[in-house]
Design a protein around this motif. Structure first.
Motif, PDB file in Angstrom:
ATOM      1  N   ASP A1036      44.313  49.998  62.019  1.00  0.00           N
ATOM      2  CA  ASP A1036      45.026  50.951  61.136  1.00  0.00           C
ATOM      3  C   ASP A1036      45.685  51.936  62.127  1.00  0.00           C
ATOM      4  N   GLU A1037      46.082  53.081  61.758  1.00  0.00           N
ATOM      5  CA  GLU A1037      46.688  54.067  62.505  1.00  0.00           C
ATOM      6  C   GLU A1037      45.551  54.869  63.635  1.00  0.00           C
ATOM      7  N   ARG A1038      44.008  54.709  63.062  1.00  0.00           N
ATOM      8  CA  ARG A1038      43.138  55.434  63.841  1.00  0.00           C
ATOM      9  C   ARG A1038      42.715  54.499  65.164  1.00  0.00           C
ATOM     10  N   GLY A1039      42.762  53.379  64.908  1.00  0.00           N
ATOM     11  CA  GLY A1039      42.413  52.382  66.112  1.00  0.00           C
ATOM     12  C   GLY A1039      42.162  51.014  65.541  1.00  0.00           C
ATOM     13  N   LYS A1040      41.568  50.403  66.569  1.00  0.00           N
ATOM     14  CA  LYS A1040      41.514  48.870  66.471  1.00  0.00           C
ATOM     15  C   LYS A1040      40.171  48.292  67.050  1.00  0.00           C
ATOM     16  N   ASP A1041      39.611  47.228  66.119  1.00  0.00           N
ATOM     17  CA  ASP A1041      38.222  46.805  66.815  1.00  0.00           C
ATOM     18  C   ASP A1041      38.412  45.195  66.360  1.00  0.00           C
ATOM     19  N   LYS A1042      37.427  44.337  66.845  1.00  0.00           N
ATOM     20  CA  LYS A1042      37.433  42.983  66.960  1.00  0.00           C
ATOM     21  C   LYS A1042      36.180  42.326  67.269  1.00  0.00           C
ATOM     22  N   THR A1043      35.965  41.272  66.891  1.00  0.00           N
ATOM     23  CA  THR A1043      34.705  40.656  66.946  1.00  0.00           C
ATOM     24  C   THR A1043      34.890  39.203  67.095  1.00  0.00           C
ATOM     25  N   MET A1044      34.256  38.547  67.931  1.00  0.00           N
ATOM     26  CA  MET A1044      34.642  36.986  67.910  1.00  0.00           C
ATOM     27  C   MET A1044      32.948  36.326  67.998  1.00  0.00           C
ATOM     28  N   LEU A1045      33.140  34.850  67.631  1.00  0.00           N
ATOM     29  CA  LEU A1045      31.967  34.059  67.315  1.00  0.00           C
ATOM     30  C   LEU A1045      32.368  32.552  68.027  1.00  0.00           C
ATOM     31  N   ASN A1046      31.864  32.194  69.166  1.00  0.00           N
ATOM     32  CA  ASN A1046      32.248  30.984  69.801  1.00  0.00           C
ATOM     33  C   ASN A1046      31.103  30.043  69.201  1.00  0.00           C
ATOM     34  N   LEU A1047      31.814  28.895  68.394  1.00  0.00           N
ATOM     35  CA  LEU A1047      31.354  27.837  67.783  1.00  0.00           C
ATOM     36  C   LEU A1047      31.611  26.609  68.597  1.00  0.00           C
ATOM     37  N   THR A1048      32.163  26.660  69.613  1.00  0.00           N
ATOM     38  CA  THR A1048      32.720  25.438  70.371  1.00  0.00           C
ATOM     39  C   THR A1048      31.471  24.466  70.845  1.00  0.00           C
ATOM     40  N   GLU A1049      30.343  25.289  71.066  1.00  0.00           N
ATOM     41  CA  GLU A1049      29.384  24.204  71.427  1.00  0.00           C
ATOM     42  C   GLU A1049      28.535  23.762  70.329  1.00  0.00           C
ATOM     43  N   ALA A1050      28.769  24.260  69.135  1.00  0.00           N
ATOM     44  CA  ALA A1050      27.925  24.142  67.834  1.00  0.00           C
ATOM     45  C   ALA A1050      28.394  22.898  67.137  1.00  0.00           C
ATOM     46  N   GLY A1051      27.544  22.078  66.534  1.00  0.00           N
ATOM     47  CA  GLY A1051      27.583  21.130  65.613  1.00  0.00           C
ATOM     48  C   GLY A1051      26.906  20.969  64.617  1.00  0.00           C
ATOM     49  N   GLU A1052      26.649  19.584  64.169  1.00  0.00           N
ATOM     50  CA  GLU A1052      25.571  19.660  63.061  1.00  0.00           C
ATOM     51  C   GLU A1052      24.233  19.981  63.281  1.00  0.00           C
ATOM     52  N   TRP A1053      23.865  19.959  64.700  1.00  0.00           N
ATOM     53  CA  TRP A1053      22.563  20.396  65.106  1.00  0.00           C
ATOM     54  C   TRP A1053      22.382  21.754  64.930  1.00  0.00           C
ATOM     55  N   LEU A1054      23.594  22.811  64.128  1.00  0.00           N
ATOM     56  CA  LEU A1054      23.448  24.188  64.074  1.00  0.00           C
ATOM     57  C   LEU A1054      22.528  24.057  62.498  1.00  0.00           C
ATOM     58  N   PHE A1055      22.821  22.995  61.869  1.00  0.00           N
ATOM     59  CA  PHE A1055      22.142  23.168  60.687  1.00  0.00           C
ATOM     60  C   PHE A1055      20.717  22.142  60.450  1.00  0.00           C
ATOM     61  N   ASN A1056      20.708  21.286  61.462  1.00  0.00           N
ATOM     62  CA  ASN A1056      19.589  20.312  61.362  1.00  0.00           C
ATOM     63  C   ASN A1056      18.025  20.993  61.046  1.00  0.00           C
ATOM     64  N   ALA A1057      17.981  22.206  61.826  1.00  0.00           N
ATOM     65  CA  ALA A1057      16.817  22.780  61.888  1.00  0.00           C
ATOM     66  C   ALA A1057      16.473  23.411  60.534  1.00  0.00           C
ATOM     67  N   HIS A1058      17.472  23.930  59.760  1.00  0.00           N
ATOM     68  CA  HIS A1058      17.301  24.510  58.449  1.00  0.00           C
ATOM     69  C   HIS A1058      17.275  23.508  57.501  1.00  0.00           C
ATOM     70  N   LYS A1059      18.167  22.400  57.800  1.00  0.00           N
ATOM     71  CA  LYS A1059      17.851  20.905  56.829  1.00  0.00           C
ATOM     72  C   LYS A1059      16.353  20.539  56.940  1.00  0.00           C
ATOM     73  N   THR A1060      15.860  20.749  58.045  1.00  0.00           N
ATOM     74  CA  THR A1060      14.393  20.196  58.092  1.00  0.00           C
ATOM     75  C   THR A1060      13.456  21.311  57.357  1.00  0.00           C
ATOM     76  N   ASN A1061      13.937  22.627  57.484  1.00  0.00           N
ATOM     77  CA  ASN A1061      13.114  23.738  56.938  1.00  0.00           C
ATOM     78  C   ASN A1061      13.288  23.709  55.470  1.00  0.00           C
ATOM     79  N   SER A1062      14.295  23.129  54.854  1.00  0.00           N
ATOM     80  CA  SER A1062      14.606  22.987  53.367  1.00  0.00           C
ATOM     81  C   SER A1062      13.696  21.839  52.820  1.00  0.00           C
ATOM     82  N   ALA A1063      12.756  21.244  53.629  1.00  0.00           N
ATOM     83  CA  ALA A1063      11.961  20.087  52.944  1.00  0.00           C
ATOM     84  C   ALA A1063      10.923  20.896  51.765  1.00  0.00           C
ATOM     85  N   THR A1064      11.022  20.042  50.658  1.00  0.00           N
ATOM     86  CA  THR A1064      10.102  20.623  49.581  1.00  0.00           C
ATOM     87  C   THR A1064       8.726  20.151  49.973  1.00  0.00           C
TER      88      THR A1064
END
Length: 1280
Positions: A1036-1064
């Motif tokens: 806006d008129e007071r200034g500017k800010d931005k943030t970035m997240l790089n998911l280039t190297e991320a795939g399904e392994w991003l979830f696998n640990a949590h999928k494992t943790n979701s075991a009943t």
């Protein structure tokens, strides 16, 4: 005969006692007659046997006629002798004797609550019978076994009184009675009670009643009866010491006839005087009296009862006291007397007023001379002065005694009195009337005693003297009261009034100051109090000491002797200043006069007496001296010859004394022997022994010192010590043994304390709380008197002494001790070692040149905007403390670049800089000056450390600038939910309504309706196409800010640990084949590694134990389970990076229920297979596959065939959660046989384990199947 003997005994004091004594006498006479008969039989049989025993048979050849004649003569002579002996033995005066007290009972004084026993021994024949009396009242021990126990063993008799209280204070009598008469013995028992107070005298008082009520007076004392007549007695008493909360208004007198328990009050109106005439007694009866005091708070407890008194004519009483007269052996003559029957008696004579008060008037007279043989009575008449009317006072009750008390007279009026005699013949003429008497008090109150002086006596008593009360008639005695200074509470010192003008007050608290006052008391009442004495400190006064002890000779040579002695046991309350020694010569049995040896006082306990004559015997005696004077001479020593000492070894040391007695150690000091032997003394040995033990050496090697600290003692044990001296020839004899020493540290014992003051002065301090008059501190080094005052300066103020080192150095090393004279051995020591001196010098330097301590050294921290703060905290400082701020050895001051602050309330020093520049690299210092104390703290910021701080400062400033406009509080990140959904999130701050937000992926803005935009909110089944760089921008008129997240190297392994943790959690399910353990995961993929464990050991799989995966369910099947299959099961799930473990304890109730269900299902299956007709249990009979694989986005429809009678209830579950019909799931049950489920547009979340559950009253069954949803893109990638 017995009656005459009893008649000679003093008459009993009441009719009931007379009756009891008479009955007892009759019973005793009957029993004594039996004893006499028994005695006769005994005497006859004894004489008979003794005669037959002495008879000797002699055989002679005689004729028959001679033998018969001699036999007849012999029998006649024997009969005559027997009769004579029988008469002699049966003489009563020789068989019996009256009772006699061989040992009389002794009076005792005991504390309240204790038991007391009276003992006595009584002789007499026949055996006397005894009875115990309390105040002439028979004690019935059988009726009161809890109070009294009487015992009679042989001739010894006892009376035990249990748990004595105040009422047991009495005179006890034991009466012994047999046919020869009665004897009595008396013993007084006094019960005492002590009432202590915390700040007042602890006075032993003897109470006459139970516990007094607050505010009431104490019971009166010493009630006595005087001038007893046929119907009249005068009762007197002493006023109590404590009047209560208000003055005593008067007294009530009670009487009780002996033998009864009925008390009657004698006066309706309280009498003021301690004297009262009681009338209306019955002649011949015995009475006891008691008195109660009255004040505004009420009536006191009654006093002790008086001794019994009999209402009888005084002449009869005198005649009875005189006892029986001697037998009359003269001649009786009868003479004719003048007839007196019917003679009118004459008037009484000598009428006078014996007592006159405002309450009563007592008249006394003599009986008439002419009164006939019969007795006379009297009538008393009164006449008010100014009238001629005489009024008879006792018309209804004639007076039998020549004494009468008149009451109810008008106070202030004057009366005259006269008396008439009367018998059966008539009334006499009146006696001569008395002079006019005015009814008023004729006895004045005593005046206050004279000045009171308190004199110190002992550690718990004070002697009080006072002037006698003047202008007072019939003065009784005095009461003394004491009060602790400042308390304003007065406590009586004596319970009974004392006669003299000197009284010793006991039970006082040592160290307290008391004041005393005195009041006099007579029959009219109390005087006013005397003035208070001066304050007197309770402390033992100084007296002459007792003589010294054990004077012995320890060494001797040709013309001199060494005499030793022990200090007196009692120092008289003052320090022993010294001794005087006397001697005398002894020649055979002749001893010369005592002669003085020394003119100057001997300070030690040994002395060398010189210029004696060789080969002469001498005796010595010693006298001790203190501030009060010279003691008596001691017991003389044994006569000892003065001659040359020929022994080669040294003589014994002498003058043994101990200091610093503690629970485990003691210091022994001694003097060298006077005679060294053939060589100089080279050392000493010390021996020690316990009270009943053997002597043993304290040290292995001799010591050259004349002192030794003995350690290793046992607390509470008693020890004795002795010393041997040695030279080159050998070891000499032991010294005199020391007095027994008890190893204990007395309460209040202090040790020497080392002190270094603020100026660095080193000193030794010793305090004593037991200082007495004349006590002094005596300092010594190595137990020798200090002579070099240049090394040490001693300052003493009150009970505190300080030994100051003038210039501490190695010359001052040694043991310093301090002894306080005129005390019970108060002493202590301190050993100054080289190491200790070094430490003290360091502390002294620190005190002379103190360093200001820092609680926190200088540190640096960054604040908002990148501002730099240098700070430190001072631990100890004064308000005069100043700070210098230095940078690279240059003093800096507050200005544009630097801001300084010193908060003296917290001790925090601060310096602020807005930013760091290149020129600010260097050393920052805070210099402190506080009086003579200084302090310094520095911080070096150079090179890498400075660069890092500078970089952080610039970053913090840039961050501050960024936060002035819209900015990210939390930068862009992702979150995986338990359902394996992925969220991209960030947190913003300082937003406005016009602030713009944009999302970008790989630099391309994502619109709100894009598929990628939808996946930013929720991403299920994240694939490689979703990889990329995500960016969020704010502006806006007071200034500017931005943030970035790089998911280039991320795939399904991003979830696998949590999928494992979701075991009943593991669950148990029973089938007809066995038991199944299973857990579900949200997504299962081939890379997951699964391992099952039983009892922490890896399971070996077989046909009976199998594991596998069905959809997202991981399971372990146990066929035909047994007890060996019980235990803890666990599953490990590993995805290559994370590990999850689930555990189930298949024991106890879980095992029992699962195994029972398995057996039930197995039996039902068996019955079905055997075609045994069963009820129609709910079943799923077909229509459902085991596994369904379907593409994402398609619709799935499944129908199951259901059977059961009655018609079962139908439900569908997914992953053990029941499904509900909605837009996504359509559930139907038609015709009671067909159950269907339709899933519209399946997604990855629809993958899982499903079941059709049917249930009726005969059972439940589930048809299970698995649904797996796949993505066409993933399948294509796998093919590639």
């Amino acid at each position: 005969m017995l009656r005459n003997h009893l008649h000679s005994y003093h008459p009993p004091l009441r009719d009931s006692i007379s009756l009891l004594s008479h009955l007892a006498t009759q019973e005793l006479m009957e029993s004594q007659e039996e004893l006499k008969e028994e005695g006769l039989g005994y005497v006859v049989m004894r004489n008979l046997f003794s005669r037959e025993t002495d008879h000797k048979i002699r055989v002679h050849k005689k004729s028959r006629s001679i033998s018969m004649r001699e036999s007849a003569e012999r029998m006649a002579l024997g009969k005559k002798v027997t009769n004579m002996e029988f008469r002699k033995k049966m003489n009563l005066d020789s068989l019996t004797h009256p009772a006699e007290f061989v040992v009389k009972p002794r009076g005792q004084t005991v504390w309240e609550g204790k038991d007391v026993t009276l003992h006595c021994t009584v002789a007499g024949w026949p055996k006397p019978r005894v009875a115990w009396y309390k105040n002439n009242v028979l004690i019935d021990a059988k009726a009161h076994p809890e109070k009294y126990i009487t015992e009679s063993n042989y001739n010894m008799h006892s009376l035990e009184i249990k748990k004595c209280d105040f009422t047991d204070t009495a005179e006890y009598r034991i009466s012994a009675l047999n046919v020869k008469g009665e004897k009595s013995a008396f013993a007084s028992v006094i019960i005492k009670s002590r009432f202590p107070t915390s700040s007042h005298p602890q006075v032993d008082l003897l109470f006459h009643a139970d516990v007094e009520v607050e505010g009431l007076p104490v019971a009166p004392l010493d009630v006595r009866c005087h001038d007893a007549n046929k119907d009249y007695v005068v009762v007197t008493w002493k006023q109590p010491a404590v009047e209560g909360s208000s003055p005593i208004l008067g007294y009530f007198i009670d009487r009780c006839e002996v033998g009864t328990q009925h008390w009657a009050q004698c006066n309706d109106t309280p009498v003021k005087y301690a004297r009262f005439p009681v009338t209306g007694l019955v002649e011949g009866r015995s009475y006891v009296f008691r008195v109660r005091a009255l004040n505004r708070s009420g009536v006191s407890h009654p006093s002790r009862v008086s001794d019994p008194v009999v209402a009888m004519d005084p002449s009869d009483r005198a005649r009875l006291r005189a006892g029986p007269s001697a037998p009359w052996t003269g001649m009786i003559k009868f003479t004719e007397e003048d007839p007196t029957v019917g003679v009118v008696p004459g008037p009484p004579s000598d009428l006078a007023v014996a007592e006159a008060t405002k309450s009563y008037v007592v008249l006394g007279w003599n009986p008439p001379v002419q009164r006939g043989h019969e007795g006379v009575v009297y009538y008393v008449e009164k006449c008010m002065v100014g009238t001629d009317t005489w009024q008879r006072v006792n018309t209804g009750m004639p007076v039998k005694s020549p004494r009468f008390a008149l009451f109810d007279l008008a106070e202030g009026k004057s009366y005259s009195f006269r008396v008439r005699s009367c018998n059966s013949a008539g009334v006499s003429e009146p006696s001569q009337e008395t002079k006019s008497i005015t009814v008023a008090d004729r006895l004045d109150l005593p005046s206050a005693p004279g000045p009171v002086v308190a004199i110190r006596n002992t550690a718990s008593s004070v002697v009080v003297t006072y002037g006698a009360s003047k202008e007072a008639q019939t003065l009784l005695r005095y009461y003394i009261e004491a009060s602790v200074v400042g308390s304003e509470v007065w406590v009586p010192c004596n319970n009974k009034p004392v006669k003299g003008t000197r009284f010793e007050c006991h039970g006082l608290n040592e160290g307290d100051k008391y004041v005393f006052r005195v009041k006099a008391v007579n029959s009219a009442g109390y005087s006013t109090y005397s003035g208070d004495s001066e304050a007197c400190l309770v402390k033992a006064c100084i007296t002459v000491p007792s003589p010294p002890l054990t004077v012995t000779m320890v060494e001797r040579v040709r013309d001199c002797m060494v005499v030793s002695w022990r200090a007196p046991a009692n120092t008289g309350g003052a320090d022993i200043r010294g001794y005087y020694l006397d001697y005398r010569t002894v020649k055979g049995s002749i001893k010369s006069q005592w002669r003085e040896i020394n003119v100057k006082i001997i300070t030690g306990t040994t002395y060398k007496v010189e210029n004696l004559k060789e080969n002469t015997l001498y005796e010595f005696q010693v006298r001790a001296v203190n501030q009060a004077g010279i003691s008596e001479g001691s017991v003389p020593s044994a006569a000892t010859e003065c001659k040359e000492w020929t022994v080669a070894v040294p003589g014994p040391p002498h003058g043994l004394r101990v200091q610093e007695v503690r629970k485990d150690s003691v210091v022994l000091l001694w003097e060298p022997p006077t005679f060294d032997g053939r060589g100089a003394v080279t050392g000493y040995y010390v021996d020690i022994k316990e009270e009943k033990g053997r002597w043993r050496g304290v040290q292995d090697r001799s010591t050259k010192q004349t002192f030794m600290k003995i350690t290793g003692l046992k607390e509470g044990k008693s020890y004795m010590l002795r010393v041997h001296a040695k030279n080159v020839v050998g070891v000499g004899g032991p010294s005199k043994t020391s007095d027994p020493i008890v190893a204990q540290t007395r309460p209040g014992t202090n040790e020497i304390v080392v002190d270094v003051d603020d100026n660095g002065v080193i000193s030794l301090i010793f305090e004593c709380s037991q200082m007495a008059q004349g006590s002094q501190f005596v300092w010594s080094k190595d137990y020798k008197a200090l002579t070099d005052t240049s090394r040490l300066t001693v300052q003493t103020v009150g009970g505190k002494s300080r030994a100051i080192f003038n210039d501490p150095s190695l010359e001052d090393l040694g043991t310093y001790s301090c002894f306080v004279t005129n005390t019970d051995g108060v002493s202590a020591s301190y050993t100054l070692t080289e190491e200790g001196l070094k430490r003290l010098l360091e502390i002294s330097h620190e005190h002379q040149y103190p360093i200001i301590p820092f609680k926190s050294e200088m540190a640096v921290e960054l604040q908002e905007k990148g501002r730099v703060r240098f700070w430190a905290q001072v631990a100890k400082f004064t308000s005069n403390c100043q700070v210098q701020y230095i940078f690279n050895d240059n003093i800096i001051t507050q200005g544009k670049k630097y801001t300084m602050n010193f908060d003296k309330s917290t001790g925090i020093i601060e310096m602020f800089m807005d930013s760091l520049e290149v020129t600010d690299e260097g050393t920052f210092t805070f210099n402190l000056v506080d009086g003579k104390g200084t302090g310094r703290t520095s911080l070096v910021l150079i090179e890498e450390e400075f660069a890092e701080i500078q970089k952080k400062s610039e970053f913090e400033r840039a961050e501050w600038v960024r936060r002035q406009g819209p900015h990210f509080v939390e930068y862009l990140s992702f979150e995986v939910t338990p359902e394996c959904n992925v969220y991209l999130k960030c947190k913003v701050g300082n937003m406005k309504t016009d602030t713009e937000i944009s999302w970008l992926k790989d630099g391309i803005e994502i619109a709100e309706d894009d598929e990628d935009a939808k996946k930013i909110g929720i991403a299920a089944g994240l694939s490689k196409k979703d990889a990329g760089v995500y960016e969020v921008t704010l502006w806006d008129e007071r200034g500017k800010d931005k943030t970035m997240l790089n998911l280039t190297e991320a795939g399904e392994w991003l979830f696998n640990a949590h999928k494992t943790n979701s075991a009943t959690e593991l669950k148990v399910e029973s089938t007809e084949h066995g038991i199944i353990l299973s857990t579900n995961v949200v997504h299962y993929f081939d890379e997951l590694r699964v391992g099952w464990l039983h009892k922490e050991s890896k399971i070996s799989y077989s046909d009976r134990v199998q594991c596998g995966v069905t959809g997202e369910q991981l399971w372990l099947k146990i066929k035909e389970p047994t007890n060996k299959d019980k235990g803890k099961y666990s599953i490990d799930i590993f995805d290559g990076k994370a590990n999850v473990k689930k555990v189930l304890d298949l024991t106890g109730k879980i095992w029992e229920e699962a195994f029972e269900e398995f057996q039930r299902l197995k039996w039902l299956t068996f019955l079905l297979n055997c075609s045994i007709p069963l009820v129609d249990r709910a079943r799923v009979v077909g229509g459902l596959p085991d596994v369904v694989t379907i593409q994402e986005g398609k619709s799935l429809n499944l129908t199951g065939n259901v059977w059961g009678d009655p018609v079962p209830e139908v439900s569908w579950v997914k992953n053990d959660k029941q499904l509900v019909s909605d837009d996504h799931y359509t559930l139907k049950f038609e015709h009671g046989k067909f159950a269907s489920m339709t899933i519209a547009a399946v997604t990855a979340t629809d993958s899982g384990k499903y079941a059709l559950v049917v249930k009726n009253k005969y059972g439940t069954e589930a048809g299970e199947f698995t649904v797996s949803v796949y993505f066409p893109e993933d399948e294509a990638e796998k093919k590639e």
